[in-house]
Design a protein around this motif. Structure first.
Motif, PDB file in Angstrom:
ATOM      1  N   ALA A 145      46.058  40.923  47.768  1.00  0.00           N
ATOM      2  CA  ALA A 145      46.763  41.332  46.546  1.00  0.00           C
ATOM      3  C   ALA A 145      48.260  41.456  46.767  1.00  0.00           C
ATOM      4  N   LEU A 146      48.995  41.312  45.668  1.00  0.00           N
ATOM      5  CA  LEU A 146      50.429  41.605  45.595  1.00  0.00           C
ATOM      6  C   LEU A 146      50.629  42.660  44.520  1.00  0.00           C
ATOM      7  N   LEU A 147      51.317  43.741  44.860  1.00  0.00           N
ATOM      8  CA  LEU A 147      51.688  44.764  43.888  1.00  0.00           C
ATOM      9  C   LEU A 147      53.200  44.669  43.684  1.00  0.00           C
ATOM     10  N   ILE A 148      53.624  44.570  42.442  1.00  0.00           N
ATOM     11  CA  ILE A 148      55.033  44.324  42.152  1.00  0.00           C
ATOM     12  C   ILE A 148      55.506  45.265  41.056  1.00  0.00           C
ATOM     13  N   GLY A 149      56.710  45.798  41.253  1.00  0.00           N
ATOM     14  CA  GLY A 149      57.359  46.601  40.229  1.00  0.00           C
ATOM     15  C   GLY A 149      58.738  46.039  39.950  1.00  0.00           C
ATOM     16  N   VAL A 150      59.072  45.899  38.671  1.00  0.00           N
ATOM     17  CA  VAL A 150      60.364  45.329  38.285  1.00  0.00           C
ATOM     18  C   VAL A 150      61.112  46.345  37.436  1.00  0.00           C
ATOM     19  N   ALA A 151      62.302  46.736  37.874  1.00  0.00           N
ATOM     20  CA  ALA A 151      63.140  47.669  37.118  1.00  0.00           C
ATOM     21  C   ALA A 151      63.974  46.913  36.091  1.00  0.00           C
ATOM     22  N   ALA A 161      37.921  34.486  40.609  1.00  0.00           N
ATOM     23  CA  ALA A 161      38.432  35.096  41.835  1.00  0.00           C
ATOM     24  C   ALA A 161      39.926  35.418  41.772  1.00  0.00           C
ATOM     25  N   ASP A 162      40.720  34.532  41.202  1.00  0.00           N
ATOM     26  CA  ASP A 162      42.168  34.744  41.121  1.00  0.00           C
ATOM     27  C   ASP A 162      42.510  35.305  39.738  1.00  0.00           C
ATOM     28  N   PHE A 163      43.245  36.393  39.704  1.00  0.00           N
ATOM     29  CA  PHE A 163      43.635  36.946  38.418  1.00  0.00           C
ATOM     30  C   PHE A 163      44.869  37.813  38.586  1.00  0.00           C
ATOM     31  N   CYS A 164      45.477  38.178  37.456  1.00  0.00           N
ATOM     32  CA  CYS A 164      46.669  39.008  37.505  1.00  0.00           C
ATOM     33  C   CYS A 164      46.681  39.931  36.294  1.00  0.00           C
ATOM     34  N   ASP A 165      47.527  40.952  36.372  1.00  0.00           N
ATOM     35  CA  ASP A 165      47.667  41.899  35.270  1.00  0.00           C
ATOM     36  C   ASP A 165      49.116  42.357  35.206  1.00  0.00           C
ATOM     37  N   LEU A 166      49.693  42.252  34.035  1.00  0.00           N
ATOM     38  CA  LEU A 166      51.077  42.671  33.795  1.00  0.00           C
ATOM     39  C   LEU A 166      51.071  43.752  32.733  1.00  0.00           C
ATOM     40  N   ARG A 167      51.791  44.861  32.990  1.00  0.00           N
ATOM     41  CA  ARG A 167      51.794  45.953  32.014  1.00  0.00           C
ATOM     42  C   ARG A 167      53.050  46.813  32.152  1.00  0.00           C
ATOM     43  N   LEU A 180      53.082  44.626  38.026  1.00  0.00           N
ATOM     44  CA  LEU A 180      52.311  43.382  38.076  1.00  0.00           C
ATOM     45  C   LEU A 180      51.395  43.410  39.289  1.00  0.00           C
ATOM     46  N   LEU A 181      50.147  43.023  39.071  1.00  0.00           N
ATOM     47  CA  LEU A 181      49.169  42.911  40.156  1.00  0.00           C
ATOM     48  C   LEU A 181      48.660  41.482  40.185  1.00  0.00           C
ATOM     49  N   VAL A 182      48.696  40.859  41.364  1.00  0.00           N
ATOM     50  CA  VAL A 182      48.136  39.527  41.574  1.00  0.00           C
ATOM     51  C   VAL A 182      47.063  39.649  42.652  1.00  0.00           C
ATOM     52  N   VAL A 183      45.873  39.121  42.373  1.00  0.00           N
ATOM     53  CA  VAL A 183      44.728  39.335  43.264  1.00  0.00           C
ATOM     54  C   VAL A 183      44.022  38.015  43.540  1.00  0.00           C
ATOM     55  N   ASP A 184      43.544  37.888  44.766  1.00  0.00           N
ATOM     56  CA  ASP A 184      42.721  36.752  45.175  1.00  0.00           C
ATOM     57  C   ASP A 184      41.482  37.307  45.866  1.00  0.00           C
ATOM     58  N   PHE A 185      40.329  37.255  45.160  1.00  0.00           N
ATOM     59  CA  PHE A 185      39.068  37.701  45.741  1.00  0.00           C
ATOM     60  C   PHE A 185      38.392  36.544  46.467  1.00  0.00           C
ATOM     61  N   MET A 186      37.572  36.878  47.437  1.00  0.00           N
ATOM     62  CA  MET A 186      36.732  35.885  48.080  1.00  0.00           C
ATOM     63  C   MET A 186      35.491  35.665  47.222  1.00  0.00           C
ATOM     64  N   HIS A 219      52.037  32.930  44.084  1.00  0.00           N
ATOM     65  CA  HIS A 219      50.945  31.949  44.065  1.00  0.00           C
ATOM     66  C   HIS A 219      49.789  32.457  44.913  1.00  0.00           C
ATOM     67  N   THR A 220      48.598  32.016  44.597  1.00  0.00           N
ATOM     68  CA  THR A 220      47.427  32.314  45.413  1.00  0.00           C
ATOM     69  C   THR A 220      47.187  31.169  46.397  1.00  0.00           C
TER      70      THR A 220
END
Length: 367
Positions: A213-219, A146-152, A160-166, A282-283
């Motif tokens: 979800a959290l959507l994040i961009g870092v310059a 259910a909880d996962f993330c992706d950095l690219r 960066l995407l952080v997700v918490d599914f039910m 954090h989730t």
């Protein structure tokens, strides 16, 4: 990052479908019927979802409409062409079933590809952006669903995407893989996080799904932009203390925007990650899971107390404390991520070097 590859099995299924349609059309023409090949060709309409990006639900609608049209057109010629019409109807049913089954992303679910120990720990550098991740799976298999993330890396900076599914289990794994697949495309195509959030929301809404979800961009200079969609706000950690980031707006979970407002405004929150200033994501499992006495883990105070430690050591300590706090009563997964930007002069660790892993490794570890 390029689009995820399509497995060979899908190509084989597509080839078999095309061959089947061609054979039925050849049979129709060989029987010298009126308007040869027209009815048989309708199976090609039902096969379109196999070749175009389309939700599984849409493949059902296409198949049902094509089946009905074939049935109506074939009623007048049933006595003359029963074999062709019957074969076409069967073809449409089989093709629709295949389209529905294959209508999910072809990318493998990273949770199935990773080993349990790798799931709990991941470290990644992209340029001067460092992300540490620690995960606490809720079951004995060590797999997260259910909880996962992706950095690219993207043309627009680090995303960066952080997700918490039910939910849990195989169905939730499929949802996570689906969202990860779509995010991989959206992150590299859309310059703004607001546009990315809106696209992900539309894609999930089409399949009646939703996710916090959290959507994040870092310059490169440490300027960090965030969009929070029903997710707990991150903690800003600096000078031995931690406090929740004040968000410009809190959106509903992805997939539910239209339930609030069809044209809901999306505002991003910006924070500068200067040296010595970190962001802890954090989730719910890390902040809302009580111990045996009903007390919650003091996430903010512990993050502040451990601020002087290296990010990896800090999260190791927090993950160990959280695991002990939750104990055997854990019913939810927990994900901790710590982001910091090293000074430009210290940003010499390249993706894939021995001191860090590539940006895709966190996705493989946590999804």
């Amino acid at each position: 990052m390029s689009q995820l590859p399509v497995p060979r099995a899908v190509h084989a299924v597509r080839a078999a479908v095309v061959l089947g349609i061609a054979l039925v059309m050849a049979l129709d023409i060989a029987l010298r019927a009126t308007h040869p090949g027209v009815v048989a060709a309708l199976a090609g309409v039902a096969a379109l979802p196999l070749f175009l990006p389309s939700p599984r639900r849409r493949s059902l609608v296409t198949g049902a409409a094509t089946f009905g049209a074939t049935l109506l057109l074939g009623m007048g010629h049933w006595r003359d062409r029963p074999i062709v019409i019957g074969a076409t109807l069967i073809n449409i049913v089989l093709i629709t079933a295949l389209a529905r089954y294959l209508g999910r992303p072809s990318a493998p679910c990273p949770a199935e590809a990773a080993e349990p120990d790798h799931l709990r720990n991941a470290s990644s550098w992209i340029g001067n952006v460092r992300v540490e991740m620690r995960a606490l799976p809720a079951d004995s298999t060590g797999r997260m669903t259910a909880d996962f993330c992706d950095l690219r890396p993207t043309p627009f900076g680090v995303r960066l995407l952080v997700v918490d599914f039910m939910g849990k289990g195989t169905e939730t794994q499929e949802k996570a893989a689906s969202l990860l697949y779509r995010w991989a495309r959206v992150a590299g195509e859309t310059p703004g996080l607001a546009e990315s959030a809106r696209r992900l929301d539309s894609l999930l809404a089409e399949e009646d799904l939703f996710a916090k979800a959290l959507l994040i961009g870092v310059a490169d200079d440490g300027t960090t932009t965030l969009i929070c969609c029903g997710h707990p706000p991150p903690l800003v950690v600096a000078d031995g203390s931690a406090h929740p980031l004040s968000l410009v707006s809190l959106l509903p979970p992805l997939g539910l925007f239209d339930l609030v407002d069809h044209d809901i405004p999306i505002y991003a929150t910006t924070v500068r990650l200067t040296p010595g200033r970190r962001l802890l994501l954090h989730t719910d499992g890390a902040s809302d899971t009580p111990d045996a006495k009903g007390a919650l883990y003091p996430l903010a105070s512990r993050a502040g107390a451990l601020d002087a430690l290296d990010p990896g050591v800090c999260l190791d300590r927090m993950a160990g404390e959280l695991r002990e706090h939750i104990g055997a009563s854990a019913r939810d997964e927990a994900l901790l991520l710590l982001i910091e930007c090293a000074p430009q002069a210290a940003a010499s660790v390249a993706p894939g070097s021995p001191a860090g892993t590539s940006g895709g490794d966190i996705a493989d570890a946590a999804a």
